[in-house]
Scaffold this motif. Sequence first.
Motif, PDB file in Angstrom:
ATOM      1  N   GLY A  85      16.323 -13.902   2.122  1.00  0.00           N
ATOM      2  CA  GLY A  85      16.242 -15.263   1.590  1.00  0.00           C
ATOM      3  C   GLY A  85      16.290 -15.287   0.073  1.00  0.00           C
ATOM      4  O   GLY A  85      16.744 -16.259  -0.531  1.00  0.00           O
ATOM      5  N   TYR A 122       0.830  -1.214   0.000  1.00  0.00           N
ATOM      6  CA  TYR A 122       0.000   0.000   0.000  1.00  0.00           C
ATOM      7  C   TYR A 122       0.853   1.248   0.000  1.00  0.00           C
ATOM      8  O   TYR A 122       0.566   2.187  -0.693  1.00  0.00           O
ATOM      9  CB  TYR A 122      -1.015   0.020   1.136  1.00  0.00           C
ATOM     10  N   ASP A 155       8.350  -0.135  16.826  1.00  0.00           N
ATOM     11  CA  ASP A 155       6.979   0.244  16.464  1.00  0.00           C
ATOM     12  C   ASP A 155       6.036  -0.933  16.675  1.00  0.00           C
ATOM     13  O   ASP A 155       4.824  -0.784  16.540  1.00  0.00           O
ATOM     14  CB  ASP A 155       6.931   0.697  14.997  1.00  0.00           C
ATOM     15  N   VAL A 156       6.620  -2.080  16.966  1.00  0.00           N
ATOM     16  CA  VAL A 156       5.826  -3.303  17.126  1.00  0.00           C
ATOM     17  C   VAL A 156       6.384  -4.047  18.337  1.00  0.00           C
ATOM     18  O   VAL A 156       7.541  -3.863  18.697  1.00  0.00           O
ATOM     19  CB  VAL A 156       5.927  -4.187  15.849  1.00  0.00           C
ATOM     20  N   GLY A 212      12.510  -6.662   0.783  1.00  0.00           N
ATOM     21  CA  GLY A 212      11.306  -6.649  -0.045  1.00  0.00           C
ATOM     22  C   GLY A 212      10.953  -5.198  -0.332  1.00  0.00           C
ATOM     23  O   GLY A 212      11.834  -4.337  -0.397  1.00  0.00           O
ATOM     24  N   ARG A 235      23.759 -13.198   7.388  1.00  0.00           N
ATOM     25  CA  ARG A 235      23.107 -12.520   8.512  1.00  0.00           C
ATOM     26  C   ARG A 235      24.065 -12.260   9.685  1.00  0.00           C
ATOM     27  O   ARG A 235      24.086 -11.176  10.265  1.00  0.00           O
ATOM     28  CB  ARG A 235      21.912 -13.356   8.986  1.00  0.00           C
ATOM     29  N   VAL A 263       6.129   3.122   5.655  1.00  0.00           N
ATOM     30  CA  VAL A 263       6.835   2.348   6.689  1.00  0.00           C
ATOM     31  C   VAL A 263       8.331   2.671   6.678  1.00  0.00           C
ATOM     32  O   VAL A 263       8.939   2.875   7.732  1.00  0.00           O
ATOM     33  CB  VAL A 263       6.586   0.839   6.515  1.00  0.00           C
ATOM     34  N   GLY A 291       8.837  -4.154  11.733  1.00  0.00           N
ATOM     35  CA  GLY A 291       8.301  -5.333  11.037  1.00  0.00           C
ATOM     36  C   GLY A 291       7.161  -5.956  11.833  1.00  0.00           C
ATOM     37  O   GLY A 291       6.000  -5.565  11.687  1.00  0.00           O
ATOM     38  N   ILE A 333       9.452  -2.783   1.445  1.00  0.00           N
ATOM     39  CA  ILE A 333       9.787  -1.771   2.458  1.00  0.00           C
ATOM     40  C   ILE A 333      11.299  -1.687   2.681  1.00  0.00           C
ATOM     41  O   ILE A 333      11.882  -0.602   2.704  1.00  0.00           O
ATOM     42  CB  ILE A 333       9.051  -2.078   3.784  1.00  0.00           C
ATOM     43  N   ALA A 393       3.649   2.767  11.896  1.00  0.00           N
ATOM     44  CA  ALA A 393       4.512   3.060  10.742  1.00  0.00           C
ATOM     45  C   ALA A 393       3.714   3.220   9.449  1.00  0.00           C
ATOM     46  O   ALA A 393       4.089   3.965   8.562  1.00  0.00           O
ATOM     47  CB  ALA A 393       5.569   1.967  10.588  1.00  0.00           C
ATOM     48  N   PRO A 424       8.843 -10.550   6.985  1.00  0.00           N
ATOM     49  CA  PRO A 424       7.557 -10.917   7.597  1.00  0.00           C
ATOM     50  C   PRO A 424       7.790 -11.848   8.778  1.00  0.00           C
ATOM     51  O   PRO A 424       8.865 -12.453   8.886  1.00  0.00           O
ATOM     52  CB  PRO A 424       6.823 -11.647   6.464  1.00  0.00           C
ATOM     53  N   GLU A 442      10.358 -19.172  10.584  1.00  0.00           N
ATOM     54  CA  GLU A 442      11.817 -18.999  10.388  1.00  0.00           C
ATOM     55  C   GLU A 442      12.323 -17.671  10.947  1.00  0.00           C
ATOM     56  O   GLU A 442      13.466 -17.572  11.362  1.00  0.00           O
ATOM     57  CB  GLU A 442      12.187 -19.051   8.896  1.00  0.00           C
ATOM     58  N   THR A 443      11.476 -16.636  10.904  1.00  0.00           N
ATOM     59  CA  THR A 443      11.956 -15.315  11.351  1.00  0.00           C
ATOM     60  C   THR A 443      11.560 -15.007  12.793  1.00  0.00           C
ATOM     61  O   THR A 443      11.968 -13.980  13.332  1.00  0.00           O
ATOM     62  CB  THR A 443      11.412 -14.194  10.437  1.00  0.00           C
TER      63      THR A 443
END
Length: 331
Positions: A174, A99, A258-259, A152, A191, A104, A233, A154, A297, A206, A210-211
Amino acid sequence: MKVVVFDTHKFDRMALEAANQGQHELRFLEVRLTEETALLASGYEAVCLFANDRADEKTLRSLKSAGVKLIALRSAGFNHVDIKCAKSLQLTVVRVPAYSPYAVAEYTVALLQTLNRKIHKAHNRVHDMNFSLDGLVGFDLHGKTVGVVGTGKIGKVFCQIMRGYDCRVLACDGQPDIDWGFKHNVQYVEREFLFKESDIVSLHVPLTPETNHIIDASALGLMKKDVIIVNTGRGALIETQALISSLKEQCIGGACLDVYEEEAGIFFSDLSENGINDDILARLLTFPNVLVTSHQAFLTREALKNIAETTISNISKFEKNLDISDVEVKI
Ligand code: NAI
């Protein structure tokens, strides 16, 4: 279609009504979707959810028996819906894949610079007629190494903004976009290397199995002593207890969040009269080098308009049996 919209606030209600133009019958609820509130969907063919609604197996079964056919997410992330279960119940899930990555990414920089340059403290000080500068020293972003986890939509915009500050930008993903990295002078690395080298680490992946807790005690142990971690995120990308331990031991420079892992039921609500029951969040809020905002965000006029328009279009396409392959969430 008859649509019940959970977890609505003035800002998204106005945007949805403007986009809807009377096409669908929208019922706005302030409550979040949970196992307990799912029955409010009785008689509705669609539910419209935001990031802190919870559609787990029990809730999905209740929605199914209430007659719901469509779950229209007003978010890009879909970690709050049990997609496998929705599929088995033949509930279609659609989302808003993009969007405004700018909303963000730009907010990520705003958070980072607010903490770094202590703008929130300065703002409070001058309102208290305290014009002293002691304790407000920050650092130049110029020349610093910024590590971006997830490139990605953002993450890419954020990397490009950081390149504008003349930062060295490291990234991991990835599915690295090598051509884009080459074009924008963003270097893909492993990483662990990113964690070791970066002055700032920003998370844009996201939330998946795995994350989940991608930043845990061992990741924090690799980082520089003055690193600033930025998370716009999803909360559970960071193991909050491990972050608190690092902050207590002064092993990291600070965090912009923010999360938060347990934000559902707290963020988006005015709890100023009663306070919060969450001791972990309460502890986070005591650190002078931690900045917490309430999952905002995305909150720009442009993003709200795009979210509302795509959501209404998703519902209309489903109703008319049109192609939804670009917005449908699949396993
Ligand atoms: P995107 O799907 O365009 O990009 C995600 C990137 O992460 C992809 O490049 C993918 O390859 C990478 N990735 C996925 N799993 C990975 C793994 N295990 N290891 C390494 N890389 C991995 O998503 P977009 O639009 O950039 O959004 C990113 C996240 O930002 C969303 O999933 C959502 O959770 C969060 N978000 C937060 C908002 C807020 O208001 N705070 C608003 C919108 C999104």
